[in-house]
Write a protein that holds these residues in place. Structure first.
Motif, PDB file in Angstrom:
ATOM      1  N   TYR A  83      -1.486  -1.191  -9.364  1.00 54.92           N
ATOM      2  CA  TYR A  83      -2.086  -0.129  -8.550  1.00 54.92           C
ATOM      3  C   TYR A  83      -1.704   1.243  -9.076  1.00 54.92           C
ATOM      4  N   ALA A 130       2.781   1.625  -3.332  1.00 50.67           N
ATOM      5  CA  ALA A 130       1.898   2.036  -4.429  1.00 50.67           C
ATOM      6  C   ALA A 130       1.490   3.497  -4.258  1.00 50.67           C
ATOM      7  N   GLY A 164       0.829  -1.209   0.000  1.00 54.57           N
ATOM      8  CA  GLY A 164       0.000   0.000   0.000  1.00 54.57           C
ATOM      9  C   GLY A 164       0.860   1.255   0.000  1.00 54.57           C
ATOM     10  N   THR A 222      -5.816   0.393  -1.990  1.00 54.28           N
ATOM     11  CA  THR A 222      -4.891  -0.747  -2.058  1.00 54.28           C
ATOM     12  C   THR A 222      -5.140  -1.713  -0.904  1.00 54.28           C
TER      13      THR A 222
END
Ligand SMILES: Nc1ncnc2c1ncn2[C@@H]1O[C@H](COP(=O)(O)OP(=O)(O)OP(=O)(O)O)[C@@H](O)[C@H]1O
Ligand SMILES: [Mg+2]
Lengths: 360, 556
Positions: free
Chosen positions: B158, B79, B76, B219
């Motif tokens: 992503y 990204a 997460g 994400t």
């Protein structure tokens, strides 16, 4: 009968008391104005009559019938909003017909009344136009027609002219007043413009922090303000601080620094602090050896500044001790008094308002 | 004041109260109650009688699940970082430089928002996976190519699908800087570069960060992309699903633990956003956006190349899928011949799922509008304690991963007075709850542009509040309502994360067909299903693009 009786109405928002225990009787067919500075509770009071704000306490009656318990859509009150609130998705005719359709009138009756209403506000032929094709003044007329076409018992207007330019404002207020007189509809008009209020109203309530400070006809409110607040709010005025002096048959003498003013007889004891209000136009410049009229008194001052604004000349003068004094005279060669020159002023003691409160 | 006056509801408060009651009932039953189910499954003993932290201890004692938390957060963060790094220069170029074809560029840049991200992931596998087309091509030339599975692939997908979340608010932010502010800085002796650094950038940073947080949340919640690309790498949303559905032994309490961890992560992020960002948007009241900055030809060419490269790169995977869908597959192996056999196979076997997808999306869009628009009206027009609570509850679905909500719905409604599992209704309800924030937010945003005096004018003319709302306000909101419905429809059609938990035999959707084809060997079916998905998301979006741009994308 379109009388409005407001009894002990109160409303607060959190800790702000917008309207405090207010009672008021508005007569049938009267053009009544709520006047006051921003935030004094005018809109709140008007919206309680219309039903958009719930009173915390008190009762409101129209034509003797209690209405504060009715939902707003059953009150049959015409309302004109500050920014017109014209429905953008309906034509002019559609806007005017809106309230009639809600009342389930027959289509031909609706058409007849819409045409009538358009004539009334001088917009004949504009029925099929869309709101965005109209000017501010025309939108305002549509709003008025839309409110009147349902034949409401009373008409409420909340600062209806504040979005128009100065010239149009003067024209429209005349139009509104004329229309109101023709229809004889009880009208409550909210404004914070004192000149507008004076020009159109039969009676004015001057409001101040949720209370009515003074209620009366325009002349009365202007000439005989009940408090310093009203005196100041109703246009430029001179507020002089003085001390009550001797009383004689002409009136009471009040010392303002080294100068002395004559005011109507009052039962103030000698030495009491007073505030005097005198409007700039109540002072007159005396030319040369012109004799003083019998009912006039006299005051000496020094000119500090003159301002020529067309029909009027404004003088900024000073009393002997430096207390500023505003004088307004009609354009006249005499008004050309040069800064620094000493002038004599005449005034009618009856036009001096005295308050037994020390001016702040 | 006497008792009856206290109990009396003001006439104008009746409609909001009625709407509020219905809203709380709906959200209480289908959002809060299921979430309570997840929480209680995680903190109660299996027989449900006593409080215990055993489940947490057990799950967290396994390094596999600890890794799933770490992986999810790492991916997460990575990204979010890459997305921000590519989107901010893009935003600056779009807002301030002269780029040929800018209108089309912006339109194309918004598409990844609505295209299904797991289709993008699948395209990446088809192109760059172990037996991917590009991989094979490179291998044939003797060029070694590493694996795109795991972190690299997921972060890539992503980045390419989520960058509009940062791009759009940043462009808006840059355009909202009033020209006079920058001119004032330069007038005071600041160079253009210094002005950008000291004035412009600080003003837009809150927009950038709020977009970045949305990316981060997306994400965390995403199921499809890691399901396709993670392989053996544990990811929270996927592991929760596996534990709950479990091919061998199901373990609802362990799934619930992962679900709660997931919700805790997103809620933390949202709280950070509220705390540190909400008050930091600068109201600049721009009347005049700054003019385009003049730069040399070299810079202009570079900027143009950069913008178009990013936007096209984001769309290439989807384009590739559509092309591939017209080629013949033998099992997973691609043949170099065009044919319609993939579609023939798809429609022969998956006509039902296609119909389901269309039906569910339509139902969900209608129900979400029916519930969300009145809630939006209440939130925009009524201010009181209970409306603040309603606002929190109605935006909560943002913070709840689809997988977790679905697990909650199953826990809540597979026994007892109301049994919904196994049917289609539970799926539609899940969609409605998940997409409700769209309609609520867009409705209240539109209402802020409609003068409340219109409603009062209508009421004072004798029309009741309910009829005023239906007859006057709803038509005025129509553009926004329709665009909210399109967005709901499109995102429901490509929804996977809750569908995968909730579907049952006859109620498969197109996304499930694709998901199952991925796991099996039916690459041909999968690309055809993916292409149909692309078509049914793209067509409404392109058709309603103007509405969407005006009402939905402008709110990011
Ligand atoms: N809905 C509300 N919520 C909270 N406070 C309010 C609300 N409406 C009015 N007030 C407060 O009540 C007081 C009176 O407001 P009101 O709108 O009646 O003033 P007004 O005389 O119409 O002023 P203006 O000339 O500016 O329109 C103000 O202090 C205002 O801030
Ligand atoms: Mg007001």
């Amino acid at each position: 009968m379109g009388t409005i009786a407001i009894e002990g109405v109160r409303r607060s928002f959190g800790s702000v008391e917008a309207v405090r225990h207010l009672s008021l009787d508005i007569r049938d067919s009267e053009f009544f104005t709520l006047l006051g500075p921003s935030g004094c509770g005018k809109t709140t009071l008007l919206r309680m009559i219309a039903g958009f704000t719930e009173p915390d306490a008190g009762e409101i009656r129209i034509g003797g019938k209690r209405i504060d318990t009715l939902p707003p859509h059953r009150r049959n009150i015409g309302m004109v909003f500050q920014n017109y609130a014209i429905f953008p998705n309906l034509t002019v005719a559609g806007n005017i017909a809106y309230g009639l359709k809600a009342r389930k009138f027959a289509p031909d009756e609706i058409a007849r009344r819409v045409t009538e209403a358009l004539v009334l506000v001088r917009l004949s032929g504009y029925g099929e136009r869309w709101p965005h094709q109209l000017s501010g003044g025309q939108l305002q007329r549509v709003a008025i027609a839309r409110a009147l076409v349902i034949r409401p018992e009373v008409l409420l207007l909340d600062e209806p002219l504040s979005n128009l330019d100065a010239r149009l404002r003067v024209d429209m207020r005349g139009e509104i007043r004329e229309l109101q007189q023709r229809l004889g509809i009880t009208t409550v008009y909210v404004t914070h413009d004192q000149e507008e209020a004076l020009a159109v109203s039969q009676r004015i309530a001057v409001m101040h922090s949720g209370r009515i400070e003074q209620l009366g006809a325009p002349e009365e409110i202007y000439r005989k303000p009940a408090s310093l607040f009203v005196a100041r709010f109703m246009g430029t005025t001179n507020v002089l601080r003085g001390v009550a002096g001797a009383r004689d048959d002409c009136g009471t003498r009040v010392r303002v620094g080294p100068s002395e003013l004559l005011v109507p007889v009052l039962d103030a004891r000698e030495g009491e602090a007073l505030s005097l209000c005198i409007r700039p136009e109540a002072l007159r410049v005396i030319v040369g050896g012109e004799p003083l009229a019998a009912d006039s008194a006299r005051l000496e001052a020094t000119v500090r500044k003159t301002e020529f604004v067309g029909a009027l000349v404004r003088l900024d003068a000073e009393l002997a001790d430096g207390t500023p004094l505003k004088v307004a005279v009609l354009d006249d060669p005499v008004a050309g008094a040069a800064p620094g020159s000493r002038i004599a002023l005449a005034y009618d003691p009856a036009r001096v308002t005295v308050f037994r409160e020390g001016a702040p | 004041m006497n008792v009856s006056a206290v109990l009396r509801v003001a006439p104008l408060a009746r409609l909001p109260l009625a709407i509020g009651t219905i809203a709380f009932a709906f959200l209480g039953l289908f959002l809060l109650y299921p979430l309570w189910g997840v929480l209680s499954a995680s903190i109660l003993t299996p027989d449900g009688t006593a409080f215990t932290l055993d489940n947490y201890a057990k799950v967290l004692s396994r390094s596999f699940y600890r890794a799933s938390v770490a992986n999810t957060l790492t991916i997460g963060l990575l990204a979010t970082l890459t997305t921000t790094l590519i989107a901010v220069p893009l935003a600056f170029a779009i807002a301030r430089l002269e780029i040929p074809g800018k209108v089309l560029l912006i339109a194309m840049a918004t598409l990844p928002l609505v295209l299904p991200s797991f289709v993008g992931a699948y395209a990446l596998v088809l192109l760059l996976g172990r037996s991917g087309i590009v991989t094979q091509f490179l291998n044939a030339w003797g060029i070694p190519f590493g694996s795109i599975y795991g972190t690299l692939g997921i972060v890539t997908v992503y980045t390419l699908t989520l960058f509009p979340y940062v791009l759009l608010p940043t462009v808006t932010g840059l355009k909202a800087v009033d020209v006079s502010v920058e001119e004032a800085a330069q007038n005071l002796g600041s160079s253009p570069a210094r002005t950008f650094r000291t004035i412009t950038l600080p003003i837009v940073i809150p927009s950038v960060l709020s977009g970045a947080l949305l990316v981060f949340i997306e994400t965390l919640e995403n199921f499809g992309v890691p399901a396709v690309l993670a392989e053996d790498k544990p990811i929270l949303a996927v592991e929760a699903y596996k534990l709950f559905i479990g091919e061998t032994a199901t373990n609802p309490s362990a799934a619930a633990v992962l679900g709660v961890l997931l919700i805790l992560s997103t809620v933390t992020v949202l709280i950070i956003q509220r705390r540190y960002l909400a008050g930091r948007r600068f109201a600049t009241g721009a009347r005049l956006a700054p003019p385009l900055t003049r730069v040399g030809l070299g810079w202009r060419v570079a900027a143009t190349g950069y913008c178009w490269a990013i936007v096209l790169l984001a769309l290439v995977p989807f384009f590739a899928i559509v092309v591939l869908s017209f080629m013949e597959f033998r099992g997973p192996v691609l043949q170099s011949a065009f044919s319609l056999s993939n579609y023939a196979e798809l429609f022969a076997t998956a006509g039902g799922p296609l119909a389901n997808t269309l039906l569910f999306a339509t139902l969900a869009a209608c129900i979400a509008a029916l519930i969300g628009v009145p809630i939006g009206w209440v939130l925009a027009r009524t201010r009181s304690g209970w409306t603040s609570l309603l606002e929190i509850v109605a935006t909560m679905p943002f913070a709840v991963a689809g997988t977790v909500l679905a697990i909650g719905l199953v826990i809540a409604f597979n026994a007892g007075a109301l049994v919904l599992t196994g049917g289609w209704l539970i799926m539609v309800l899940a969609y409605c709850v998940r997409k409700l924030p769209f309609t609520v937010r867009s409705s209240s945003a539109i209402l802020h542009q409609i003068d409340p005096a219109l409603e009062e004018a209508s009421i004072s003319l004798g029309v009741s509040p309910l009829r005023t709302f239906l007859g006057l306000i709803v038509p005025l909101m129509l553009g926004g309502i329709v665009s909210g419905m399109v967005l709901t429809w499109v995102t429901v059609a490509s929804e996977l994360s809750s569908t995968v938990v909730l579907y049952s035999g006859p109620w498969r959707t197109l996304t499930i067909v694709m998901f199952q084809a991925l796991e099996g060997t039916g690459a041909g079916m999968a690309v055809a299903a993916a292409s149909v998905l692309i078509a049914i998301t793209l067509i409404p979006v392109v058709t309603a693009y103007r509405l969407l741009r005006r009402y939905e994308f402008s709110m990011l």
